[in-house]
Scaffold this active site. Structure first.
Site, PDB file in Angstrom:
ATOM      1  N   GLU A 191       0.800  -1.233   0.000  1.00 22.70           N
ATOM      2  CA  GLU A 191       0.000   0.000   0.000  1.00 22.70           C
ATOM      3  C   GLU A 191       0.826   1.271   0.000  1.00 22.70           C
ATOM      4  OE1 GLU A 191      -2.642  -2.387   3.016  1.00 22.70           O
ATOM      5  OE2 GLU A 191      -0.547  -2.421   2.433  1.00 22.70           O
ATOM      6  N   ASP A 242      -2.038  -5.182   3.563  1.00 19.60           N
ATOM      7  CA  ASP A 242      -2.189  -5.556   4.969  1.00 19.60           C
ATOM      8  C   ASP A 242      -3.134  -6.746   5.154  1.00 19.60           C
ATOM      9  OD1 ASP A 242      -0.496  -3.540   5.754  1.00 19.60           O
ATOM     10  OD2 ASP A 242      -2.101  -2.102   6.121  1.00 19.60           O
ATOM     11  N   HIS A 247      -3.813 -11.860  13.898  1.00 16.02           N
ATOM     12  CA  HIS A 247      -2.712 -10.953  14.190  1.00 16.02           C
ATOM     13  C   HIS A 247      -2.197 -11.179  15.597  1.00 16.02           C
ATOM     14  CE1 HIS A 247      -4.517  -7.938  11.104  1.00 16.02           C
ATOM     15  NE2 HIS A 247      -3.686  -8.776  10.531  1.00 16.02           N
ATOM     16  N   ASP A 304      -5.796  -7.510   6.815  1.00 18.73           N
ATOM     17  CA  ASP A 304      -7.068  -7.216   7.459  1.00 18.73           C
ATOM     18  C   ASP A 304      -8.102  -7.023   6.369  1.00 18.73           C
ATOM     19  OD1 ASP A 304      -6.457  -4.744   6.394  1.00 18.73           O
ATOM     20  OD2 ASP A 304      -6.108  -3.766   8.310  1.00 18.73           O
ATOM     21  N   GLU A 336      -9.537  -4.373   5.144  1.00 20.29           N
ATOM     22  CA  GLU A 336      -9.224  -3.306   4.204  1.00 20.29           C
ATOM     23  C   GLU A 336      -8.118  -3.749   3.241  1.00 20.29           C
ATOM     24  OE1 GLU A 336     -10.475   0.651   3.222  1.00 20.29           O
ATOM     25  OE2 GLU A 336     -11.161  -0.730   4.772  1.00 20.29           O
ATOM     26  N   TYR A 382       2.146  -5.356  13.151  1.00 27.27           N
ATOM     27  CA  TYR A 382       1.017  -4.613  12.584  1.00 27.27           C
ATOM     28  C   TYR A 382       0.224  -3.919  13.686  1.00 27.27           C
ATOM     29  CZ  TYR A 382      -2.787  -3.580   9.364  1.00 27.27           C
ATOM     30  OH  TYR A 382      -3.716  -2.939   8.581  1.00 27.27           O
ATOM     31  N   ARG A 436      -2.846  -2.424  13.623  1.00 24.96           N
ATOM     32  CA  ARG A 436      -4.313  -2.469  13.675  1.00 24.96           C
ATOM     33  C   ARG A 436      -4.727  -3.881  14.048  1.00 24.96           C
ATOM     34  NH1 ARG A 436      -3.405   0.756   9.036  1.00 24.96           N
ATOM     35  NH2 ARG A 436      -4.026   2.926   9.383  1.00 24.96           N
TER      36      ARG A 436
END
Length: 958
Positions: free
Chosen positions: A20, A107, A384, A109, A111, A337, A339
């Site tokens: 990203e 990532d 995670h 997740d 998103e 990570y 989040r």
């Protein structure tokens, strides 16, 4: 339409890895080395249209084009590639043209999964594609991720897409109601509106709160020379066997709670002082000493919300700033990570933490077995880890080479992680009871508590912060004299102490994040964005660390509560999060849930009846929680009925003494240009932006009304032109002006000047007014160019001007003292590049803790702003140019960076794109969008197999 098969070609050529962010790309490229090209997508490559200009021409006449979601065809999203993303997309396609394989390394997740899917569907690679995931950026983690790819997780993509469509429908359908009935440019959102309501509800509690007074007695006692310590402070807790009233015994209306009235003694000043005198000669005897073992276990490692809360408590960081710093630490390989709602640690991390405990604190501080933490967060994503230092060996803060706030945040994460694998703190807590008989015969009992830590354990490494400054931390100790029952103590001081109950504390960013998480509203990764949104929209502002709602927020919340009640209901909003989690697990259907939300219970039946169906059963996602059906969002926004905009925005000011609406009839209203107070006679006065709603009392309103806008104070007649001079209060502050005669030409304008900040409307003199009206002041011609230089006062402060160029002055008084030579020197300062000549900074604040660049306050086209030369952030209405601090400026800049660059406007001309074909299998669920700028999620994705053509291009694990 048959699914497109993945290419079976060999992986010749370079391997293209897409992440990203550019910073992440740079770090990963260093680990992968030759044979790999790592490129950034810079976030999402495409999204729903950001406005009418982004809607392709062929869809503009569709009834659903405004939403960007075809609600009548399976909620098909219309995805477009914004103009500013097209160069990025072209660069990725060029790099892919001679690549042997593509690795989607976004990532891990929802998103990130969605970004990977969008990339895959837009790039349409003909080479093998792998989904590459990792939770830390280290050489070992990246190498392992390359060797063990997986496929795109359809369920995670569905959950993210559901959330995106849900938020679009909510915002695009409800926001226009706010524009019409409250104020333009407002916004609504499923989480931001609920968060705003929470802040407003807390302020309502403060407005309704009535202070209660109560008294007790504090005694300082002497245990004798042989004791260490010999002094102890005790407080009265019982009188004649009944408990003495404390703050918790009073309700918010200032009266004793019903449950407390018959069991407590409410001391007032007179009785407390009388008891103080009656105890003056009394003997104090120890009636009991209770000692208990004390043990405190370490805190779990950080997850997103606990990191945000601790960074706010200990470092003073806002949520956006914390996440921006954590993003940098992650992308540069310092932490895992950031989040996550998991508190688990891998075996590698546990081993690294225990090694550092042994090295830094010794074997005595290491527990026999590793500590294992389980998440208490509902539906926690355990894939995670917790947030921790990266790698299989933790670098101490000093070893990282970090500086400034990145160092401070890393240190916080490092200490928390290491402490989580240390032994418990141990000690003992002691409660001391002391009694005395007053001269009046009353029996008084006092108490004191203490704590002694005999082994600090994890507290040697880390102590958690507290939200209330009056609350002791876990490491606080308070020693008491070593006395036993029957010992007599001498009173050295007796004091009757008065107290007042306090209103509930306003939320801070830390406590609001904690409350949102406890209510299971939103996701940890969204909280920083939510806070940034409600601050940026003017719904709340900061007073110190406290979050204060504006009157605009009061009006918005009232409208939502009255006409969209279940959409801002805390339980309903939390149930939406449950639904998204269920979709992410593959246990719920995306289209079915969206139909229930938008069209109401019954889904298709509701759609067939124009969105008004009330039949069907509820599984909790579309129900009001009481077992009967809910109307959908579509029905709510089309069947609003009559909304009285004036009533929505009018709030009676309560009489704080009586607790009811004031007999004065004064109200506060939210107008087009902000809030104002109005009395029954129609007199009005603006409400200061920095006046919290709970401080707007009847008395304060009368003060404002005593000097309403338009009321004049005559000062005298100008000696030069004979015109009267008056002082007035205006919307932008107090000013002086000349009064033109009635026969003056219509185009004539009176000379006007704002008062200096050091002046007051009530005390400004005639001489000061004449002096102000002499501005602007000509300093003379520039010796070099001959242009006239003038000194004048502007909306954002004093400055000198030469043609179109200007420079700020240090103070308003300099308007009368600055010389021509001094002004010439100011204009010699270098100008910034660009179309406009650079104005001098209004203030210099210091170096930005994130970028290290100097931060200055400048005056821009849309008002004052702060900048570090790379990022600009407009000051909020509660920020003052003269008083803003470096920390506040850094928060604003961090929030702006977290939002990313503003999207550029797309050209009006739209290139024709061929329509994507509909799947014949399931017309209602087909997801048709324009090719090249749009993408298709077909009905096949909604079947049991859930494999779209794009997703089938993902290669199986090698």
């Amino acid at each position: 339409m048959p699914a497109k098969k993945a290419s079976t070609s060999t992986e010749d050529g370079h391997r293209l890895v897409i992440v990203e962010s550019p910073a992440k790309a740079k770090t990963i490229a260093g680990y992968l080395g030759r044979g790999y090209v790592v490129e950034s997508s810079v976030g999402h490559i495409r999204d729903l249209p950001g406005g009418a200009a982004e809607v392709p021409a062929k869809y503009k006449k569709e009834p659903w084009a405004r939403l960007g979601v075809n609600v009548d065809e399976g909620f098909a999203p219309l995805y477009v590639v914004p103009r500013d993303k097209k160069p990025t997309l072209k660069r990725l396609k060029d790099l892919m043209s001679d690549a042997g394989a593509v690795y989607l390394a976004t990532d891990e997740d929802r998103e990130g999964e969605a970004i990977a899917w969008h990339l895959l569907d837009e790039l349409k690679p003909t080479v093998p594609v792998h989904r590459m995931v990792f939770h830390e950026i280290t050489r070992e983690a990246i190498t392992q991720a390359v060797s063990n790819p997986r496929q795109i997780n359809d369920h995670l993509v569905d959950a993210q897409e559901t959330r995106r469509i849900l938020d679009r429908l909510y915002g695009y359908e409800v926001s226009p109601v706010l524009w019409k009935k409250v104020m333009p440019k407002l916004s609504a959102g499923r989480v931001q509106s609920v968060a705003t309501r929470m802040v407003v509800d807390r302020e309502r509690e403060r407005i309704a709160f009535r202070t209660a007074g109560y008294w007790d007695i504090v005694a300082e006692l002497d245990a004798g020379e042989s004791k260490d310590p010999r002094a102890v402070t005790v407080r009265l807790v019982n009188l004649d066997g009944r408990r003495v009233a404390q703050g918790r015994d009073f309700a918010s209306d200032g009266n004793l709670r019903e449950a407390s009235r018959d069991v407590v003694v409410h001391l007032d000043r007179a009785r407390a002082q009388a008891l103080q005198g009656a105890l003056g000669d009394s003997t104090f005897t120890v009636r009991g000493v209770e000692s208990k073992p004390y043990r405190r276990s370490p805190y779990a490692p950080f997850r997103t919300t606990t990191m945000q809360q601790e960074a706010a408590r200990k470092l003073g960081f806002g949520a956006a700033r914390t996440m921006s710093l954590a993003q940098r630490l992650y992308e540069n390989g310092h932490i895992t990570y950031m989040r996550t709602d998991s508190v688990t640690l891998s075996e590698t991390a546990v081993s690294a933490a225990r090694t550092q405990v042994r090295q830094l604190f010794g074997q005595d501080y290491l527990p026999d077995k590793p500590r294992v933490y389980q998440s208490k967060v509902k539906n926690a994503q355990e894939a995670h880890e917790a947030i921790r230092p990266s790698g299989d060996r933790f670098r101490t803060p000093a070893e990282t080479g970090l500086r400034g706030d990145e160092f401070r945040l890393y240190e916080l994460i490092w200490m928390r992680t290491v402490a989580s694998q240390m032994r418990d703190a141990e000690g003992r807590s002691v409660t001391l009871r002391v009694g005395a008989r007053a001269a009046t015969g009353e029996d008084a009992e006092f108490t004191a508590s203490g704590k002694v830590i005999t082994f600090h354990g994890f507290l040697k490494a880390y102590v958690e912060g507290v939200d209330d400054a009056s609350t002791e931390t876990d490491s606080a100790e308070r020693r008491l004299p070593d006395v036993v029952e029957g010992d007599q103590l001498a009173a050295t001081r007796l004091e009757a102490a008065g107290h007042e109950t306090k209103p509930p504390a306003r939320y801070t960013e830390a406590t609001l994040v904690r409350e949102l998480e406890e209510r299971e509203i939103g996701r940890p990764s969204t909280y920083a964005t939510i806070l940034g949104t409600i601050l940026g929209r003017g719904y709340i502002y900061k007073k110190g660390q406290a979050l204060v709602p504006t009157w605009v927020a009061f009006a918005v919340v009232r409208l939502l509560e009255q006409h969209f009640a279940h959409l801002v209901d805390y339980n309903f909003t939390a149930s939406m999060e449950d639904a998204l989690d269920e979709i992410a697990r593959g246990g719920s259907n995306m289209e079915t849930w969206l139909a229930r939300f938008y069209f109401g219970d019954g889904g298709d039946a509701a759609r067939a009846n124009g969105g008004t169906a009330n039949g069907g059963t509820s599984n909790g996602h579309g129900s009001n929680g009481h077992g009967h059906a809910e109307e959908g969002l579509k029905y709510l926004v089309t069947e609003l009925g009559e909304i009285d905009a004036r009533e929505i925005s009018t709030f009676p000011i309560l009489d704080r003494d009586g607790g009811s609406e004031s007999d004065s009839g004064i109200v506060v209203r939210v107008g087009r240009y902000g809030p104002y107070v109005e009395d029954p006679d129609g007199n009005r006065a603006n409400v200061p932006d920095d006046l919290p709603p709970d401080e707007l009392t009847v008395e304060r309103a009368k003060e404002l009304l005593s000097q309403p806008a338009g009321v004049e104070r005559e000062l005298g007649v100008h000696p030069d032109n004979g015109l009267p001079i008056v002082a007035k209060a205006g919307r932008y502050g107090p000013y002086v002006t000349e009064v033109l005669p009635e026969d003056a030409p219509k185009n004539a304008k009176p000379h006007t000047a704002s008062l200096f900040k050091s002046m007051n409307l009530d005390t400004v003199t005639f001489d000061e007014a004449v002096r102000l009206l002499s501005l602007p002041r000509s300093l003379g011609a520039d010796p070099d160019g001959g242009e006239e230089i003038v000194a004048l006062n502007g909306r954002y402060g004093p400055y000198v001007k030469k043609g179109t160029d200007s420079r700020s002055l240090g103070s308003e008084e300099e308007l009368f003292t600055v010389t021509l030579d001094a002004a010439v020197e100011l204009f010699k300062q270098p100008k910034a590049r660009g179309r406009r000549a650079a104005t001098a900074p209004l203030r210099e604040l210091g170096d930005d803790p994130e970028t290290g660049n100097p931060v200055v306050v400048k005056d821009g086209r849309f008002g004052p702003y702060v900048t570090d030369g790379e990022t600009n952030a407009t000051l909020r209405k509660d920020d003052d140019v003269e008083s803003i601090t470096l920390d506040r400026a850094a928060d604003l800049l961090a929030e702006k960076r977290a939002k990313g660059p503003a999207p550029k406007r797309t050209a009006k001309k739209t290139t024709k794109k061929a329509a994507a074909k509909k799947s014949p299998a399931k017309k209602a669920a087909s997801k048709t969008t324009a090719k090249a700028t749009t993408a298709t999620k077909t009905a096949a994705k909604k079947t049991t197999g859930k494999k779209t053509a794009a997703k089938k291009a993902t290669a199986k694990k090698s």
